[in-house]
Design an enzyme around this catalytic site. Sequence first.
Site, mmCIF file in Angstrom:
data_model
loop_
_atom_site.group_PDB
_atom_site.id
_atom_site.type_symbol
_atom_site.label_atom_id
_atom_site.label_comp_id
_atom_site.label_asym_id
_atom_site.label_seq_id
_atom_site.Cartn_x
_atom_site.Cartn_y
_atom_site.Cartn_z
ATOM 1 N N ARG A 2 7.230 3.236 4.565
ATOM 2 C CA ARG A 2 6.232 3.511 3.531
ATOM 3 C C ARG A 2 4.837 3.650 4.150
ATOM 4 O O ARG A 2 3.889 4.020 3.454
ATOM 5 C CB ARG A 2 6.221 2.391 2.493
ATOM 6 C CG ARG A 2 7.541 2.190 1.787
ATOM 7 C CD ARG A 2 7.725 3.118 0.643
ATOM 8 N NE ARG A 2 6.887 2.770 -0.489
ATOM 9 C CZ ARG A 2 6.842 3.468 -1.610
ATOM 10 N NH1 ARG A 2 7.581 4.569 -1.732
ATOM 11 N NH2 ARG A 2 6.066 3.101 -2.613
ATOM 12 N N LYS A 47 -3.522 4.590 -3.571
ATOM 13 C CA LYS A 47 -4.630 3.712 -3.975
ATOM 14 C C LYS A 47 -5.459 3.340 -2.752
ATOM 15 O O LYS A 47 -6.675 3.172 -2.853
ATOM 16 C CB LYS A 47 -4.104 2.480 -4.703
ATOM 17 C CG LYS A 47 -3.468 2.860 -6.032
ATOM 18 C CD LYS A 47 -3.028 1.682 -6.833
ATOM 19 C CE LYS A 47 -2.202 2.127 -8.031
ATOM 20 N NZ LYS A 47 -0.893 2.720 -7.664
ATOM 21 N N ALA A 74 0.779 -1.244 0.000
ATOM 22 C CA ALA A 74 0.000 0.000 0.000
ATOM 23 C C ALA A 74 0.807 1.288 0.000
ATOM 24 O O ALA A 74 0.301 2.335 -0.411
ATOM 25 C CB ALA A 74 -0.933 0.003 1.203
ATOM 26 N N PRO A 104 2.901 4.473 -0.820
ATOM 27 C CA PRO A 104 2.574 5.487 0.190
ATOM 28 C C PRO A 104 1.088 5.786 0.369
ATOM 29 O O PRO A 104 0.731 6.770 1.001
ATOM 30 C CB PRO A 104 3.293 6.728 -0.354
ATOM 31 C CG PRO A 104 3.219 6.563 -1.846
ATOM 32 C CD PRO A 104 3.284 5.077 -2.107
ATOM 33 N N GLY A 105 0.193 4.958 -0.190
ATOM 34 C CA GLY A 105 -1.204 5.056 0.226
ATOM 35 C C GLY A 105 -2.157 5.728 -0.745
ATOM 36 O O GLY A 105 -3.315 5.955 -0.404
ATOM 37 N N CYS A 122 3.827 -0.637 -12.574
ATOM 38 C CA CYS A 122 4.105 0.513 -13.444
ATOM 39 C C CYS A 122 5.305 0.169 -14.328
ATOM 40 O O CYS A 122 6.254 0.932 -14.422
ATOM 41 C CB CYS A 122 4.324 1.779 -12.630
ATOM 42 S SG CYS A 122 5.590 1.650 -11.374
ATOM 43 N N ASP A 147 -0.541 -3.939 -5.827
ATOM 44 C CA ASP A 147 0.157 -2.923 -6.631
ATOM 45 C C ASP A 147 1.635 -3.216 -6.400
ATOM 46 O O ASP A 147 2.270 -2.657 -5.518
ATOM 47 C CB ASP A 147 -0.258 -1.536 -6.136
ATOM 48 C CG ASP A 147 0.231 -0.440 -7.055
ATOM 49 O OD1 ASP A 147 0.567 -0.725 -8.213
ATOM 50 O OD2 ASP A 147 0.284 0.714 -6.603
HETATM 51 C C1 SAM Z 1 4.313 0.306 -6.343
HETATM 52 S S1 SAM Z 1 4.485 0.553 -4.646
HETATM 53 C C2 SAM Z 1 2.817 0.691 -4.120
HETATM 54 C C3 SAM Z 1 2.189 2.037 -4.391
HETATM 55 C C4 SAM Z 1 0.879 2.253 -3.664
HETATM 56 N N1 SAM Z 1 -0.068 1.187 -3.930
HETATM 57 C C5 SAM Z 1 0.223 3.586 -3.999
HETATM 58 O O1 SAM Z 1 -0.610 3.641 -4.915
HETATM 59 O O2 SAM Z 1 0.536 4.580 -3.324
HETATM 60 C C6 SAM Z 1 4.946 -1.020 -4.063
HETATM 61 C C7 SAM Z 1 5.028 -1.154 -2.556
HETATM 62 O O3 SAM Z 1 5.215 -2.531 -2.258
HETATM 63 C C8 SAM Z 1 5.952 -2.620 -1.066
HETATM 64 N N2 SAM Z 1 6.464 -4.001 -0.964
HETATM 65 C C9 SAM Z 1 7.577 -4.526 -1.526
HETATM 66 N N3 SAM Z 1 7.687 -5.837 -1.198
HETATM 67 C C10 SAM Z 1 6.610 -6.139 -0.438
HETATM 68 C C11 SAM Z 1 6.159 -7.313 0.208
HETATM 69 N N4 SAM Z 1 6.842 -8.459 0.128
HETATM 70 N N5 SAM Z 1 5.039 -7.245 0.944
HETATM 71 C C12 SAM Z 1 4.329 -6.079 1.048
HETATM 72 N N6 SAM Z 1 4.720 -4.940 0.462
HETATM 73 C C13 SAM Z 1 5.833 -4.967 -0.286
HETATM 74 C C14 SAM Z 1 6.990 -1.540 -1.206
HETATM 75 O O4 SAM Z 1 7.496 -1.157 0.055
HETATM 76 C C15 SAM Z 1 6.189 -0.433 -1.893
HETATM 77 O O5 SAM Z 1 5.706 0.481 -0.951
#
Ligand code: SAM
Length: 471
Positions: free
Chosen positions: A149, A126, A121, A123-124, A241, A188
């Site tokens: 994050r 979505k 999620a 930085p939040g 992305c 995401d």
């Molecule tokens: C693309 S960003 C998400 C953006 C967010 N959904 C938004 O719209 O603001 C991917 C996120 O996945 C987290 N992440 C990476 N590996 C992860 C895991 N194994 N479990 C949960 N989160 C993870 C990262 O820390 C990052 O914040």
Amino acid sequence: MTGQAPAADPDRRLAALARYRALVEDWDAFCAAAHRPLPVCIWANPARADAETVAALLAEDGVPATPVGWVDGALRLPTGTRVGHHWTYRAGLCHTQEEAALITDPLLAARPGDRVLDLCAGPGNKTARIALALGNRGTVIANDIDPHRLAPVEAVVSRLGLVNVSATCVDGRRFPDDGRGFDRVLVDAPCSGEGTVRKSGQAVRTITSETRARIAARQVELLARAVALCRPGGRIVYATCTFAPEENELVVDTVLRRWPGVLRVVAAAPAGLATRPGVTAWTGRQLDPGLAGAVRLLPQLADTGGFFACALERADGAEAASAPPVARPPGPPVDAPLAAWSRHFGLPDNAFAGVVVIARGGRLRAVAADHEPPTEPAPVFSGLELARRGGAAPKLATAASLAFAQAARHQVVAVDSTGRDAFLTRGSQKVNAAWTGRPGAVLVRYREWLLGGGLVRDDRRLDSLFPRVWL
Ligand SMILES: C[S@@+](CC[C@H](N)C(=O)[O-])C[C@H]1O[C@@H](n2cnc3c(N)ncnc32)[C@H](O)[C@@H]1O
């Protein structure tokens, strides 16, 4: 409010994307668009203002805003607009998010009453969209593996006044199953980020096949976990992305093969947005033909960043009504001086309707009365901060002032645009001579919008209590 980084050498910047040439029929247009900096996208917070109002307020400061045709409430601003510095953003009237990323809304199609998990999620952005789709009631769990994050997740939900979010911090691949199943799960996923080339202005990194395989393996695990956590009949959205089929269609294809006859792709591209279908073959591998129902956003199609999203349905059960809420409050309810706050600020009787107050550490927090925080993992936070526990009774946290006190009639200091800007940068100012309130806790209003809470001293100086972390 505008400023632009100088572009790197155009040819070198996109060299790493040449591997996608066969996937993009209008390659020259793709490259030309990928070189252009990205327009800024914002959306209006429906609890505070509609898009027309936000557009008009931005226009007063010389910022043109045009509606994003395919998403209600979203606006496009010129490239380089630093909207996070504008008062409408700081007062929670709007939020900024890449236009392409809004595609997960129609695909996830979260509805009031759904219990939703946002597995990655931070930085939040979505999370906030989902929380609003649920009408700021019920339950959104915003999970991220990285605690750093989650701080921005809390800032976003607080500034926008969202009371239906709990945040958790575990590896999404091992998010525990409470046996009830979520109605909607969003993945995401962390990815190579190649689609952000227009935003970053940097050269796209070349990803080695080993790195790509490592990223994809983690993405498969995250998506597989999401499927396991989704109830039969529920929906999962997988998004990245990046342009790379290895991180997109191949990930979904791998997971589809693990649940034959159970999972199916839902074709859900929104009307009014130019997209391309998902690919069904890549480097000799034939993929599930249903993947044509996935959505690819490419820079030249609708002047956005690059994005991929695929909606999946668990077809192993009828689309049933959401699981009924568990009859337990979001935390041990505590006594809060709601009546004292209401008297002090002249709030309507229903100012705190639909929320309960819980205590966490030394703080009181407001949470939707029907919100169900998980017991395992324990939430890092739920809802938004209301006030310090046992603190000077009438002082409300800024998030709570914005969420619950917009209709305040007492102890409200009206400021002009100079006072507004001083307040929002935590400056101190003299209260207008016409003000008839008492020294102590006040709310600060610019035109019809509250900006937050402050403190009037005996010498009539107004100190801003605008949160540092929101600046
Ligand atoms: C693309 S960003 C998400 C953006 C967010 N959904 C938004 O719209 O603001 C991917 C996120 O996945 C987290 N992440 C990476 N590996 C992860 C895991 N194994 N479990 C949960 N989160 C993870 C990262 O820390 C990052 O914040």
